[in-house]
Design an enzyme around this catalytic site. Sequence first.
Site, PDB file in Angstrom:
ATOM      1  N   ASP A 108       0.813  -1.219   0.000  1.00 11.91           N
ATOM      2  CA  ASP A 108       0.000   0.000   0.000  1.00 11.91           C
ATOM      3  C   ASP A 108       0.845   1.267   0.000  1.00 11.91           C
ATOM      4  O   ASP A 108       2.059   1.226   0.182  1.00 11.91           O
ATOM      5  CB  ASP A 108      -0.958  -0.011   1.208  1.00 11.91           C
ATOM      6  N   ASN A 164      -7.531  -2.595  14.176  1.00  7.86           N
ATOM      7  CA  ASN A 164      -8.933  -2.908  13.855  1.00  7.86           C
ATOM      8  C   ASN A 164      -9.033  -4.119  12.917  1.00  7.86           C
ATOM      9  O   ASN A 164     -10.076  -4.373  12.331  1.00  7.86           O
ATOM     10  CB  ASN A 164      -9.620  -1.690  13.231  1.00  7.86           C
ATOM     11  N   HIS A 214      -7.188  -4.559  10.163  1.00 13.20           N
ATOM     12  CA  HIS A 214      -6.929  -4.310   8.739  1.00 13.20           C
ATOM     13  C   HIS A 214      -5.634  -4.980   8.282  1.00 13.20           C
ATOM     14  O   HIS A 214      -4.714  -5.199   9.061  1.00 13.20           O
ATOM     15  CB  HIS A 214      -6.979  -2.814   8.389  1.00 13.20           C
ATOM     16  N   GLU A 251      -9.610  -1.621   5.325  1.00 15.06           N
ATOM     17  CA  GLU A 251     -10.274  -1.326   6.598  1.00 15.06           C
ATOM     18  C   GLU A 251     -11.530  -2.191   6.756  1.00 15.06           C
ATOM     19  O   GLU A 251     -12.055  -2.724   5.763  1.00 15.06           O
ATOM     20  CB  GLU A 251     -10.679   0.151   6.619  1.00 15.06           C
TER      21      GLU A 251
HETATM   22  C1  GLP Z   1      -0.454   0.423   8.645  1.00 15.18           C
HETATM   23  C2  GLP Z   1      -0.137  -0.388   7.383  1.00 15.18           C
HETATM   24  C3  GLP Z   1      -0.309  -1.864   7.602  1.00 15.18           C
HETATM   25  C4  GLP Z   1       0.297  -2.264   8.928  1.00 15.18           C
HETATM   26  C5  GLP Z   1      -0.462  -1.603  10.035  1.00 15.18           C
HETATM   27  C6  GLP Z   1       0.051  -1.954  11.413  1.00 15.18           C
HETATM   28  O1  GLP Z   1      -1.675   1.073   8.640  1.00 15.18           O
HETATM   29  N1  GLP Z   1      -0.879   0.021   6.242  1.00 15.18           N
HETATM   30  O2  GLP Z   1       0.258  -2.573   6.521  1.00 15.18           O
HETATM   31  O3  GLP Z   1       0.232  -3.660   9.081  1.00 15.18           O
HETATM   32  O4  GLP Z   1      -0.417  -0.201   9.882  1.00 15.18           O
HETATM   33  O5  GLP Z   1       1.126  -1.139  11.772  1.00 15.18           O
HETATM   34  P1  GLP Z   1       2.098  -1.414  12.965  1.00 15.18           P
HETATM   35  O6  GLP Z   1       2.954  -2.542  12.541  1.00 15.18           O
HETATM   36  O7  GLP Z   1       2.877  -0.136  13.119  1.00 15.18           O
HETATM   37  O8  GLP Z   1       1.252  -1.723  14.146  1.00 15.18           O
END
Ligand code: GLP
Length: 243
Positions: A67, A136, A138, A143
């Site tokens: 992404d 959440n 995702h 989402e």
């Molecule tokens: C972001 C990314 C995800 C990632 C998520 C969790 O929003 N788009 O790919 O898995 O956050 O992030 P973190 O690893 O900092 O908890």
Amino acid sequence: MKIIKAKDYADMSRKAADLIAAQILIKPDCVLGLATGSTPIGAYEELVRRNAAGELDFSQVTSINLDEYRGLSPENDQSYRYFMNDHLFNHVNIDKKNTFVPNGLEPDAQKACSDYDEIIRTRGPIDLQLLGLGHNGHIGFNEPADCFSKGTNCVNLTHSTIDANKRFFASEAEVPTQAYTMGCAGIMSARKILLIVSGLSKAEIVREVICGPVTPAVPASLLQLHPDVTLIADAEALSVFEA
Ligand code: GLP
């Protein structure tokens, strides 16, 4: 789903790097699906170390990231292209021409998404997809929704995601409100999936992902239907399963 319990973040990172390294060793020209966020940073550090030690060769590897924020340029230090360069690509012998991230600067969302689907179609299939997990549920930036997304799509980020990601920006107002993300079906088309999760704050959502119903309200629950998923989570993230 195969579940591997790691002691802590460092152990999770090492175990994740082991799996990614094994993928590259058995297929040097493999396609890796890569993720951003704080969770994979330790695994990337370990891969950089192994590459520097001459144990791991990225020269034939292709990477396709999940992404990108809509509106951020690759030079913006909060963009996911910048993150990947900074944490991995600048430090290993991967050919940058073979690294792909959605084009955050493409204003036409439909074009940005169809261009990326074309890259996935022509450069894929992804051999190993690395995933982190949003609070959440995702995956990528897919989402919670009424239905699972298919191809690359433009999403409106939820307040909880903006809230979780604002720590990386100077202020909440600077966090983009939209992103381009590979779709849930696109993620599911990877041959193997490696989900990594760390910390107490993810414990409840991990339980829902593994044991709850398969529902678009928890996008990662779809992984229950994939034939080859490995979850590597640290003890805190798996703490709800403690007796
Ligand atoms: C972001 C990314 C995800 C990632 C998520 C969790 O929003 N788009 O790919 O898995 O956050 O992030 P973190 O690893 O900092 O908890």
